[in-house]
Design an enzyme around this catalytic site. Structure first.
Site, PDB file in Angstrom:
ATOM      1  CB  VAL A 286      -5.714  34.475  51.368  1.00  0.00           C
ATOM      2  CG1 VAL A 286      -5.922  33.694  52.667  1.00  0.00           C
ATOM      3  CG2 VAL A 286      -6.828  35.499  51.180  1.00  0.00           C
TER       4      VAL A 286
ATOM      5  N   GLY B  74      -1.433  29.245  50.184  1.00  0.00           N
ATOM      6  CA  GLY B  74      -1.789  30.623  49.869  1.00  0.00           C
ATOM      7  C   GLY B  74      -2.603  30.673  48.594  1.00  0.00           C
ATOM      8  CE  LYS B  75      -5.729  29.235  43.841  1.00  0.00           C
ATOM      9  NZ  LYS B  75      -5.319  27.884  43.442  1.00  0.00           N
ATOM     10  N   GLY B  76      -4.221  33.812  45.555  1.00  0.00           N
ATOM     11  CA  GLY B  76      -4.472  35.209  45.226  1.00  0.00           C
ATOM     12  C   GLY B  76      -5.491  35.315  44.127  1.00  0.00           C
TER      13      GLY B  76
ATOM     14  CG  ASP C 166      -6.425  29.069  40.076  1.00  0.00           C
ATOM     15  OD1 ASP C 166      -6.210  27.902  40.458  1.00  0.00           O
ATOM     16  OD2 ASP C 166      -7.571  29.543  40.051  1.00  0.00           O
TER      17      ASP C 166
END
Ligand code: NAD
Length: 442
Positions: free
Chosen positions: A86, A131-133, A172
């Site tokens: 995202v 952002g992040k995944g 993460d």
């Protein structure tokens, strides 16, 4: 809906969102983490009185991608995994944020974490968006080979989205330097030369930054130190409690212990321990490295996991998961300072209760921003091709964290609001400023 069906639905919803969603009070509807970020945003936006359409533009994620990833398992079979990336905002710079490998990953959670990254980067004033995944998987149950193939397939499917100027992942929960190395290698195949700046949190020999592994905990320590000065709390006489003893929890605790804080309660996923005379955090780090659990630490006794949250201490550091302090237990928190090492440990309803009870909450988008700040330093060092000493990295981190803390404190005081809403107001103002200058292409 029939009662049985309703019960069935709420049960399956609970299972699906077991970690990142808590039940709403007096209703069977689940409350999403993304809803929580939207509520925090709305509360700050109301105070800012800005153009509604501009606020709507910066509030929601710009792009959310879902990929289905076939991976060859060690037994020769193929298994399909679901991955997300995202990009919440690219207004201030490339999207920046980690990739999580965990069974409870969901689009809702990834969108929330991506949004927090936008606001976090703006709070510490670094030129990144958010952002992040994530990939739904259980890294504990996968071999190294399976994890490598999964990582490489994820990067390959999203290769046009990532890039040093576009979207820069990092570790993460469930990922670390090894996953980042595979990430960088796969991406580098595209251009046929090494592209270290496409990810941060790499091993030092691959272009990682000194100080990165301790950066988030160091940022928590610096935030608590500044908050203590503000509250006139003497840290050499202060007590602390920490939930989650991984990277963030353990580093925050030993750096605060160095400043004189006595930790009486510590927990991890295996349980919680208590010693009224204080737990030696450095010795506990060694114990956990050897036994994989805080339990059985000499001199401490086992207590209930939630005792860590309700301990009568000066500083509570939630450093594990989202949604730990909720409307149902916030009144039991007795700490003077809640320093959010984790992302989203406090729900908006709990925030209201803590504020009413005079607890100073240092919000995640400020408190744990040390990690992304040093990720930014890593990216800068990769691009200039010159590396700083650990002292230099720590000095620059301190400068950024202290400035951010006081910017947030000033905004909160001027607007008579909590540090969280102050942090959001500051971040939203910084993003809007850029959007104004750039204009909206439509
Ligand atoms: P980690 O995997 O190193 O550690 C997580 C810790 O939480 C472990 O000790 C685990 O046992 C514990 N834990 C899990 N479930 C628990 C439970 N129910 N009760 C008590 N403890 C529990 O992860 P981390 O990198 O330390 O991240 C922790 C949090 O900090 C996450 O919310 C993450 O998004 C956030 N965060 C991490 C960074 C970073 O740089 N690592 C940066 C910003 C925010």
């Amino acid at each position: 809906m029939a009662k049985a069906a309703r019960v069935k639905k709420s049960k399956s919803a609970r299972k699906l969102h077991s970690r990142n969603v808590v039940q709403r009070k007096n209703t069977s509807l689940p409350m999403s983490v993304f809803d929580n970020v939207m509520k925090q945003f709305d509360a700050a936006a109301r105070k800012l009185k800005l153009d509604k359409s501009l606020l709507e533009f910066i509030k929601v994620p710009r792009r959310s991608t879902i990929v289905k990833l076939p991976v060859r398992m060690d037994d020769g079979s193929y298994k399909m995994f679901t991955g997300y990336r995202v990009q919440h905002s690219i207004a201030r710079g490339p999207a920046k944020g980690g990739v999580r490998f965990h069974p409870d990953v969901s689009l809702d959670e990834v969108q929330a974490l991506a949004a927090w990254m936008t606001w976090k980067c703006a709070v510490v004033n670094i030129p990144f968006g958010g952002g992040k995944g994530g990939i739904i998987c259980d890294p504990q149950k996968m071999s190294e080979g399976e994890l490598e193939r999964l990582t490489r397939r994820y990067v390959a499917d999203l290769i046009d989205i990532f890039g040093p100027d576009n979207d820069i992942p990092a570790p993460d929960v469930g990922t670390g330097p090894k996953v980042m190395s595979w990430f960088m290698d796969t991406y580098s195949m595209k251009d046929y030369h090494a592209v270290p700046s496409v990810v941060t949190g790499k091993p030092i020999t691959l272009g990682g930054s000194l100080g990165r592994s301790e950066a988030t905990g160091r940022g928590v320590m610096l935030s608590v130190r500044e908050a203590a000065k503000y509250l006139k709390l003497d840290l050499t006489k202060a007590t602390g409690s920490v939930q989650g003893f991984g990277n963030v929890g353990s580093v925050s605790a030993y750096l605060l212990q160095d400043l004189g804080v006595k930790f009486t309660h510590v927990s991890d996923v295996t349980g919680a321990i208590y010693n009224p005379d204080g737990i030696d955090i450095y010795a506990l780090v060694k114990h956990v490295a050897e036994t994989k659990s805080v339990l059985g630490f000499p001199g401490a006794r086992k207590v209930r996991p939630n005792d860590v949250l309700y301990a009568k201490v000066d500083i509570l550091i939630p450093a594990a998961l989202e949604n730990q302090i909720t409307a149902t237990n916030a009144h039991r928190v007795r700490a003077k300072i809640v320093a959010e090492g984790a992302n989203g440990p406090t729900t908006p309803e709990a925030d209201t209760i803590l504020n009413k009870n005079g607890v100073l909450v240092i919000p995640d988008i400020l408190c744990n921003a040390g990690g992304v700040t040093v990720s930014y330093f890593e990216w800068v060092q990769n691009r200039i091709g010159y590396f700083w000493s650990e002292e230099e990295v720590n000095r620059r981190l301190e400068e950024k964290m202290v400035a951010a803390f006081h910017d947030v404190l000033r905004t909160s005081k001027e607007n008579r609001t909590s540090l969280r809403i102050g942090a959001f107001m500051l971040a939203i103002t910084r993003v809007i400023e850029v959007v104004h200058l750039r204009g909206i292409y439509s």
